[in-house]
Design an enzyme around this catalytic site. Structure first.
Site, PDB file in Angstrom:
ATOM      1  N   GLU A   1      10.419  16.554  14.235  1.00 54.84           N
ATOM      2  CA  GLU A   1      10.760  16.374  12.829  1.00 54.84           C
ATOM      3  C   GLU A   1       9.940  17.348  11.980  1.00 54.84           C
ATOM      4  O   GLU A   1       8.721  17.330  12.018  1.00 54.84           O
ATOM      5  CB  GLU A   1      10.459  14.931  12.401  1.00 54.84           C
ATOM      6  CG  GLU A   1      10.859  14.665  10.978  1.00 54.84           C
ATOM      7  CD  GLU A   1      10.703  13.195  10.596  1.00 54.84           C
ATOM      8  OE1 GLU A   1       9.607  12.650  10.750  1.00 54.84           O
ATOM      9  OE2 GLU A   1      11.704  12.611  10.148  1.00 54.84           O
TER      10      GLU A   1
ATOM     11  N   CYS B   1      14.081  11.366   6.069  1.00 52.28           N
ATOM     12  CA  CYS B   1      13.965  11.047   7.497  1.00 52.28           C
ATOM     13  C   CYS B   1      15.332  11.067   8.187  1.00 52.28           C
ATOM     14  O   CYS B   1      15.431  11.364   9.361  1.00 52.28           O
ATOM     15  CB  CYS B   1      13.271   9.716   7.706  1.00 52.28           C
ATOM     16  SG  CYS B   1      13.828   8.430   6.603  1.00 52.28           S
TER      17      CYS B   1
ATOM     18  N   LYS C   1       0.891  -1.177   0.000  1.00 50.02           N
ATOM     19  CA  LYS C   1       0.000   0.000   0.000  1.00 50.02           C
ATOM     20  C   LYS C   1       0.920   1.216   0.000  1.00 50.02           C
ATOM     21  O   LYS C   1       1.464   1.592   1.028  1.00 50.02           O
ATOM     22  CB  LYS C   1      -0.889  -0.013   1.243  1.00 50.02           C
ATOM     23  CG  LYS C   1      -2.175   0.815   1.149  1.00 50.02           C
ATOM     24  CD  LYS C   1      -2.011   2.271   0.783  1.00 50.02           C
ATOM     25  CE  LYS C   1      -1.617   3.164   1.947  1.00 50.02           C
ATOM     26  NZ  LYS C   1      -1.448   4.597   1.509  1.00 50.02           N
TER      27      LYS C   1
ATOM     28  N   GLU D   1      10.037   2.096  10.437  1.00 55.99           N
ATOM     29  CA  GLU D   1      11.064   3.095  10.159  1.00 55.99           C
ATOM     30  C   GLU D   1      10.359   4.433  10.265  1.00 55.99           C
ATOM     31  O   GLU D   1       9.562   4.777   9.408  1.00 55.99           O
ATOM     32  CB  GLU D   1      11.664   2.840   8.772  1.00 55.99           C
ATOM     33  CG  GLU D   1      13.061   3.387   8.641  1.00 55.99           C
ATOM     34  CD  GLU D   1      13.044   4.814   8.161  1.00 55.99           C
ATOM     35  OE1 GLU D   1      12.999   5.726   9.027  1.00 55.99           O
ATOM     36  OE2 GLU D   1      13.070   5.019   6.957  1.00 55.99           O
TER      37      GLU D   1
END
Ligand code: NAP
Ligand code: MG
Length: 462
Positions: free
Chosen positions: A369, A279, A170, A245
């Protein structure tokens, strides 16, 4: 842009004309370029059934034969690399040169590494009077983000297929065309039907259905911490393997003995590339107080160079999110030395390459982040102070250390709570394990470590 109006399940495209559709939009000009179907829980179920049906035969296929298919996949991706780069540029907005050099090239290297590993890995070992078999975990549900659309898919699908697992993917709703292109490549590489399946759709619908499906043995997810936490909880409830992750807030530690100009320039480039949507980006630059103002000047000059070269961020929501962090940085008293709230262009979801100085380690922009082209420069007093700051977030995905001597940088890197550290600007290695300490995740991707995530062991005693 070419788009399929269906899902790739059991070796064929199945049209889904009655489904809701997702608009695919070019972030550089905000134009709709294609539509793809939004899969339902029933579509996910069909795909998982196909993957389960294909599992016994694929798991029993000799690794050398699986390696052959992966080598064929690598060849197809190589032959279609220009098309890959154009597709990523169209739906993610990254400049074409970057799409060619990174978005198309890195997945090729990763696919190649797993073609090789499938052929050479020992799927059996002897331990005393036992033989230990390394067997595929089963059906993998892969849920991927948009920031490196093809890399994120290949980093899950290639090791899973090498291990003998079957896959249902997906992909992110923002970048489904790259995923469709990958499914075409799998088809061209002649993997058996059902070994790889694709259902495009929305996270809370198709993604959640995949993560919760009892026919999925392992969920591999890359994306936000919020969704990752939820997927981890669901997997724990079902006693299912999970690989997560998640985000990062990595430190670029410049020790006083380092080549300051090089460390700052590479550090700025690292944060601005892919419009900051990486990331593992080194979004906190740590500089000794004696070199601080010099580093700030170098960083401002370096960031200004990206003004008209940077691509947009992926969508309006991300643009608003990144800008809200810039606003927050200003409100918290950080000193804006490049970029800011003004967009470099009228159309498209652009954010100016932005640098903040006088950032204190506890500020929001130094803790959360941002996922945009925003760098924070933080001052440290001595090495212990630098270490405290470097380790002082909930994340631990990546990082960098710069020093005059490699050994000095390595000694510092050993004390960092993070999964990957580049020493004096070390190069990307597709075989090096990638993954997080702390809230940055569970499990590793790439290389042998990435392969073993998809294996479970059985011991036979003699
Ligand atoms: P996200 O929502 O976590 O998306 C990642 C993937 O998970 C997408 O395929 C998404 O589908 C899917 N998903 C969303 N909700 C789900 C659910 N309830 N169950 C199962 N799957 C679900 O991330 P995002 O919204 O794109 O980005 C938000 C923030 O996440 C970014 O600002 C950044 O901080 C972080 N992020 C991190 C990475 C990374 O590499 N670690 C990558 C991307 C984003 P949809 O596409 O339909 O939402
Ligand atoms: Mg989302």
């Amino acid at each position: 842009m070419k788009a399929h109006d269906g899902f790739y399940i059991d070796g064929a495209w199945h049209p889904a004309p009655d489904r809701d559709t997702i608009d695919v939009v070019n972030p550089a000009d905000e134009q709709i370029i294609a539509q793809v179907p939004a899969g339902t829980a029933a579509d996910v179920d069909t795909a998982v059934r196909a993957a389960r049906a294909a599992l016994p035969a694929w798991a029993a296929t000799p690794p050398a034969d699986r390696a052959e298919r992966l080598a064929a996949l690598r060849d197809v991706l190589a032959a279609r690399k220009d098309e890959i780069a154009e597709t990523v540029t169209a739906e993610l907005g990254s400049p074409l040169a970057f799409s060619q050099a990174v978005h198309a090239a890195v997945p090729l290297a990763v696919a190649a590494s797993y073609a090789e590993l499938a052929a050479t890995h020992s799927f059996e070992e002897k331990v005393g009077n036992s033989t230990v078999l390394h067997e595929p975990v089963g059906v993998v549900g892969a849920i991927t983000p948009w920031n490196y659309p093809l890399h994120q898919i290949v980093a899950k699908a290639a090791p899973a297929l090498a291990a003998g697992c079957t896959v249902v993917l997906k992909p992110a709703e923002d970048t489904p065309l790259t995923a469709q292109l990958f499914a075409e490549a799998v088809h061209e590489a002649q993997f058996p039907a059902g070994v790889f399946n694709l259902v495009t759709g929305l996270g809370p619908v198709a993604g959640q259905a995949l993560a919760e499906h009892p026919g999925v043995d392992l969920v591999s997810f890359t994306g936000s911490t919020a969704v990752g936490r939820q997927i981890g909880a669901t997997a724990a409830g079902a006693v299912k393997k999970v690989a997560l992750e998640l985000g990062g807030k990595s430190a670029n530690v410049i020790l006083p003995s380092a080549d300051l100009a090089k460390a700052v320039n590479v550090g700025v480039a690292n944060v601005m590339s892919n419009s900051g949507q990486t990331c593992s980006a080194w979004t906190r630059m740590l500089v000794h107080t004696s070199q601080y103002e010099e580093a700030v000047e170098l960083a401002a000059t370096a960031a200004a160079k990206y003004g008209d070269r940077i691509g947009p961020v992926v969508n309006a929501k991300q643009q608003a999110r990144v800008r809200s962090y810039i606003r927050k940085g200003i409100a918290e008293g950080a000193r804006l030395i490049a970029g800011g709230l003004e967009s470099p262009r009228e159309q498209g979801w652009y954010v100016s390459p932005t640098v903040f100085a006088d950032v204190r380690p506890e500020m929001t922009i130094a803790q959360e982040e941002i996922f945009g082209p925003v760098l924070s420069i933080i001052r440290y007093e001595d090495e212990d102070d630098a270490l405290r700051i470097a380790n002082g977030t909930v994340y631990g995905l990546a990082g960098a250390v710069w020093a005059g001597e490699e050994s000095e940088a390595v000694a510092f890197a050993r004390r960092m709570e993070t999964g990957q550290v580049d020493i004096n600007g070390g190069r990307f290695n597709p075989l090096a394990p990638f993954g997080g300490y702390k809230h940055s995740g569970i499990g590793r991707e790439l290389g042998t470590h990435g392969l073993t995530e998809y294996l479970q062991t059985k011991s036979l005693q003699f």
